[in-house]
Scaffold this motif. Structure first.
Motif, PDB file in Angstrom:
ATOM      1  N   GLN A  10       1.108  -1.103  -0.212  1.00 21.07           N
ATOM      2  CA  GLN A  10      -0.006  -0.145  -0.181  1.00 21.07           C
ATOM      3  C   GLN A  10       1.005   0.665   0.121  1.00 21.07           C
ATOM      4  OE1 GLN A  10      -3.810  -0.203   1.962  1.00 21.07           O
ATOM      5  NE2 GLN A  10      -2.926  -1.623   3.529  1.00 21.07           N
ATOM      6  N   ALA A  11       1.994   1.168   0.464  1.00 22.32           N
ATOM      7  CA  ALA A  11       3.026   2.264   0.532  1.00 22.32           C
ATOM      8  C   ALA A  11       4.016   2.256  -0.499  1.00 22.32           C
ATOM      9  CB  ALA A  11       3.792   2.436   1.838  1.00 22.32           C
ATOM     10  N   SER A  12       3.633   1.507  -1.688  1.00 23.32           N
ATOM     11  CA  SER A  12       5.047   1.746  -2.307  1.00 23.32           C
ATOM     12  C   SER A  12       4.503   2.223  -3.468  1.00 23.32           C
ATOM     13  CB  SER A  12       4.769  -0.240  -3.065  1.00 23.32           C
ATOM     14  OG  SER A  12       3.259  -0.091  -3.956  1.00 23.32           O
ATOM     15  N   LYS A  13       5.458   2.579  -4.503  1.00 19.45           N
ATOM     16  CA  LYS A  13       6.081   3.620  -5.323  1.00 19.45           C
ATOM     17  C   LYS A  13       5.505   2.399  -6.624  1.00 19.45           C
ATOM     18  CE  LYS A  13       9.742   6.843  -3.754  1.00 19.45           C
ATOM     19  NZ  LYS A  13      10.422   7.697  -4.158  1.00 19.45           N
ATOM     20  N   PRO A  14       4.688   3.374  -7.774  1.00 14.05           N
ATOM     21  CA  PRO A  14       3.985   2.767  -8.657  1.00 14.05           C
ATOM     22  C   PRO A  14       5.304   2.838  -9.459  1.00 14.05           C
ATOM     23  CG  PRO A  14       2.859   4.750  -8.155  1.00 14.05           C
ATOM     24  CD  PRO A  14       4.594   4.747  -7.856  1.00 14.05           C
ATOM     25  N   VAL A  15       4.709   1.177 -10.486  1.00 12.66           N
ATOM     26  CA  VAL A  15       6.143   1.183 -10.857  1.00 12.66           C
ATOM     27  C   VAL A  15       5.790   1.284 -12.629  1.00 12.66           C
ATOM     28  CG1 VAL A  15       6.801  -1.144 -12.046  1.00 12.66           C
ATOM     29  CG2 VAL A  15       6.340  -1.257  -9.787  1.00 12.66           C
ATOM     30  N   MET A  37      -1.160   3.471 -25.965  1.00 13.62           N
ATOM     31  CA  MET A  37      -1.780   2.413 -25.393  1.00 13.62           C
ATOM     32  C   MET A  37      -0.789   1.868 -24.382  1.00 13.62           C
ATOM     33  SD  MET A  37      -4.822  -0.601 -25.286  1.00 13.62           S
ATOM     34  CE  MET A  37      -5.572   0.265 -26.431  1.00 13.62           C
ATOM     35  N   VAL A  38      -1.883   1.972 -22.673  1.00 17.93           N
ATOM     36  CA  VAL A  38      -1.490   1.979 -21.850  1.00 17.93           C
ATOM     37  C   VAL A  38      -2.427   1.146 -20.534  1.00 17.93           C
ATOM     38  CG1 VAL A  38       0.801   3.067 -21.365  1.00 17.93           C
ATOM     39  CG2 VAL A  38      -1.742   4.019 -20.167  1.00 17.93           C
ATOM     40  N   THR A  39      -1.939   0.256 -19.565  1.00 19.09           N
ATOM     41  CA  THR A  39      -2.657  -0.264 -18.843  1.00 19.09           C
ATOM     42  C   THR A  39      -2.438  -0.073 -17.891  1.00 19.09           C
ATOM     43  OG1 THR A  39      -3.441  -2.837 -19.724  1.00 19.09           O
ATOM     44  CG2 THR A  39      -3.778  -2.500 -17.712  1.00 19.09           C
ATOM     45  N   ILE A  40      -3.624   0.399 -16.679  1.00 19.45           N
ATOM     46  CA  ILE A  40      -2.883   1.114 -15.608  1.00 19.45           C
ATOM     47  C   ILE A  40      -4.470   0.377 -14.421  1.00 19.45           C
ATOM     48  CG2 ILE A  40      -3.551   2.979 -13.987  1.00 19.45           C
ATOM     49  CD1 ILE A  40      -4.230   4.848 -16.021  1.00 19.45           C
ATOM     50  N   ASP A  41      -3.034  -0.275 -13.185  1.00 23.56           N
ATOM     51  CA  ASP A  41      -3.848  -1.197 -12.414  1.00 23.56           C
ATOM     52  C   ASP A  41      -3.478  -0.385 -11.291  1.00 23.56           C
ATOM     53  OD1 ASP A  41      -3.571  -3.883 -13.781  1.00 23.56           O
ATOM     54  OD2 ASP A  41      -1.723  -3.466 -14.346  1.00 23.56           O
ATOM     55  N   LEU A  42      -4.331  -0.377 -10.572  1.00 22.93           N
ATOM     56  CA  LEU A  42      -4.884  -0.031  -9.528  1.00 22.93           C
ATOM     57  C   LEU A  42      -4.239  -0.700  -7.710  1.00 22.93           C
ATOM     58  CD1 LEU A  42      -8.048   1.974  -9.814  1.00 22.93           C
ATOM     59  CD2 LEU A  42      -4.841   2.760  -9.567  1.00 22.93           C
ATOM     60  N   ILE A  98      -1.512   4.640  -7.805  1.00 25.56           N
ATOM     61  CA  ILE A  98      -1.138   3.036  -8.854  1.00 25.56           C
ATOM     62  C   ILE A  98      -0.441   2.161  -8.358  1.00 25.56           C
ATOM     63  CG2 ILE A  98      -0.504   3.172 -11.660  1.00 25.56           C
ATOM     64  CD1 ILE A  98      -0.775   6.448 -11.866  1.00 25.56           C
ATOM     65  N   GLU A  99      -0.948   0.522  -8.576  1.00 28.72           N
ATOM     66  CA  GLU A  99      -0.196  -0.081  -8.669  1.00 28.72           C
ATOM     67  C   GLU A  99       1.906  -0.162  -9.738  1.00 28.72           C
ATOM     68  OE1 GLU A  99      -0.765  -4.231  -8.765  1.00 28.72           O
ATOM     69  OE2 GLU A  99      -0.990  -4.149  -6.133  1.00 28.72           O
ATOM     70  N   ARG A 100       1.478  -0.124 -10.714  1.00 25.99           N
ATOM     71  CA  ARG A 100       1.724  -0.166 -12.326  1.00 25.99           C
ATOM     72  C   ARG A 100       1.091   0.358 -13.021  1.00 25.99           C
ATOM     73  NH1 ARG A 100       1.209  -5.565 -10.954  1.00 25.99           N
ATOM     74  NH2 ARG A 100       3.347  -5.946  -9.792  1.00 25.99           N
ATOM     75  N   VAL A 101       1.565   0.852 -14.604  1.00 20.61           N
ATOM     76  CA  VAL A 101       1.618   1.427 -15.211  1.00 20.61           C
ATOM     77  C   VAL A 101       2.516   0.154 -16.120  1.00 20.61           C
ATOM     78  CG1 VAL A 101       1.541   3.315 -17.164  1.00 20.61           C
ATOM     79  CG2 VAL A 101       0.393   3.508 -14.880  1.00 20.61           C
ATOM     80  N   THR A 102       1.705  -0.034 -17.379  1.00 18.89           N
ATOM     81  CA  THR A 102       2.557  -1.372 -18.522  1.00 18.89           C
ATOM     82  C   THR A 102       2.012  -0.929 -20.002  1.00 18.89           C
ATOM     83  OG1 THR A 102       0.572  -2.993 -17.975  1.00 18.89           O
ATOM     84  CG2 THR A 102       3.530  -3.212 -16.922  1.00 18.89           C
ATOM     85  N   LYS A 103       3.052  -1.503 -20.613  1.00 21.78           N
ATOM     86  CA  LYS A 103       1.749  -1.487 -22.220  1.00 21.78           C
ATOM     87  C   LYS A 103       1.169  -3.111 -22.478  1.00 21.78           C
ATOM     88  CE  LYS A 103       5.820  -1.707 -24.628  1.00 21.78           C
ATOM     89  NZ  LYS A 103       6.829  -1.675 -25.808  1.00 21.78           N
ATOM     90  N   PRO A 104       0.562  -3.149 -22.633  1.00 24.18           N
ATOM     91  CA  PRO A 104      -0.933  -4.429 -23.404  1.00 24.18           C
ATOM     92  C   PRO A 104      -0.741  -4.928 -23.632  1.00 24.18           C
ATOM     93  CG  PRO A 104      -1.957  -2.217 -23.799  1.00 24.18           C
ATOM     94  CD  PRO A 104      -0.439  -1.837 -23.050  1.00 24.18           C
TER      95      PRO A 104
END
Length: 361
Positions: free
Chosen positions: A250-255, A271-276, A349-355
């Motif tokens: 919960q305290a981690s920075k986004p990847v 286009m990116v995927t945003i994972d919360l 945000i947990e991570r932002v990646t390419k789908p």
């Protein structure tokens, strides 16, 4: 002159012996599977087995019954369990209407099962899949327990009336959905009382912590391996995570995927995927939530995605694609918008990646 009668008697004896032999025949099993189960029981203290009871569960027999119930073979099951008493976890028993039963058994019990009366077949049981497992969180819990004998875990049952939402700091937020003072505390106490005594060595309610959230339904258990197997076979668990890992997540920075930014710079957009963050209390199994809890999760995630994308590139909001109530979404951002998204590094945000597929050309 007695030859025909002797032949008949001999034939009858042979038939009787064949029937008796079939009645006490040892259970069948695959040698490779049995070796895996033995190894599992040795390393993880218990193995998850599926047995077929020696009952008439043919289509013809089943069609004659007015109704089918998992309790139909309880007498036969009791006979089997009496032969492995003390070597299996009663709280992990699952029964089907067709005479199949799964449970966790130790190595001694597994050895007894291989020649137990009333068992037709022994197999590996499939994972129940009842508990939502994000990022191998369940394997982490099991490994911690096997290493130290017990582990602090955060548990939230589906029975809670508390409504989850994702806070702006990426942490779980709760509000009471029942209107009853201290509802979370009472519900949590009821859940703890439903556990077997061997499941945990101590517990603490998050709602009673000094300075804590009085609506937080989280239960901190010092969980044993017996408790772990009990919880993963229950169907009423919303969250089961290592407490330490959940706090760090919960305290981690986004990847943030540099490849997506490079693609947007090269092609003009990506286009990116945003994972919360899936903080404790989140579940993709919306059908198990109350209508109020489901609406709270859906509304919270929708608002989070719109706020995050709106802050980075408002013009990209029409391209935002979400699945109602789930913590993942896709969006098409131009290079400046994606760069702004990365610079903002929203705590939700947990991570932002390419789908797997991209609209970038």
């Amino acid at each position: 002159m007695f030859a025909p009668q002797l032949l008949k008697l001999f034939a009858a004896l042979l038939l009787g012996n064949a029937i008796a032999t079939a009645a006490v025949a040892a259970p069948s099993f695959d040698a490779g599977e049995l070796a895996e189960l033995r190894a599992q029981a040795s390393w993880q203290k218990y193995a998850h087995v599926l047995i077929g009871l020696d009952v008439d569960n043919s289509i013809a027999a089943l069609s004659k019954r007015k109704s089918l119930a998992a309790t139909d073979y309880d007498t036969e099951l009791a006979e089997v369990l009496s032969q492995i008493k003390g070597d299996y976890l009663e709280e992990t028993i699952w029964k089907s209407v067709f005479g199949q039963v799964s449970f966790y058994v130790n190595r001694a019990g597994l050895a007894k099962l291989t020649h137990a009366r009333g068992v037709r077949k022994i197999m590996k049981a499939s994972p129940t899949g009842h508990v939502y497992d994000h990022g191998d969180s369940l394997e982490v819990v099991k490994a911690l327990i096997l290493e130290s004998g017990s582990a602090l875990v955060t548990v939230i049952p589906h029975s809670t009336s508390a409504e989850w939402s994702l806070g702006p700091d990426g942490r779980a937020k709760f509000k009471t959905g029942s209107g009853v003072p201290k509802a979370s505390e009472l519900e949590s106490e009821d859940f703890v009382a439903s556990l077997s005594p061997s499941a945990f060595t101590s517990y603490e309610l998050a709602s009673k912590k000094i300075g804590g959230d009085g609506n937080d339904p989280s239960i901190i258990l010092n969980l044993t391996i017996e408790g772990y197997y009990e919880l993963v076979t229950r169907s009423d668990i919303r969250t089961l995570q290592s407490t330490e890992r959940a706090l760090k997540a919960q305290a981690s920075k986004p990847v943030l995927d540099q490849g997506a930014l490079d693609e947007a710079k090269r092609a003009g957009n990506a286009m990116v995927t945003i994972d919360l963050k899936r903080s404790p209390g989140y579940t993709p199994r919306l059908h198990l939530l109350s209508p109020q809890a489901r609406a709270s999760q859906i509304g919270s995630l929708r608002a989070a995605f719109e706020e995050i994308v709106g802050a980075a590139q408002p013009s990209a909001l029409p391209s935002l694609q979400t699945i109602e109530g789930l913590a993942s979404a896709t969006v098409v951002l131009d290079y400046e918008g994606l760069e702004a998204l990365y610079d903002l590094a929203d705590a939700r945000i947990e991570r932002v990646t390419k789908p797997f597929q991209s609209t970038a050309r």
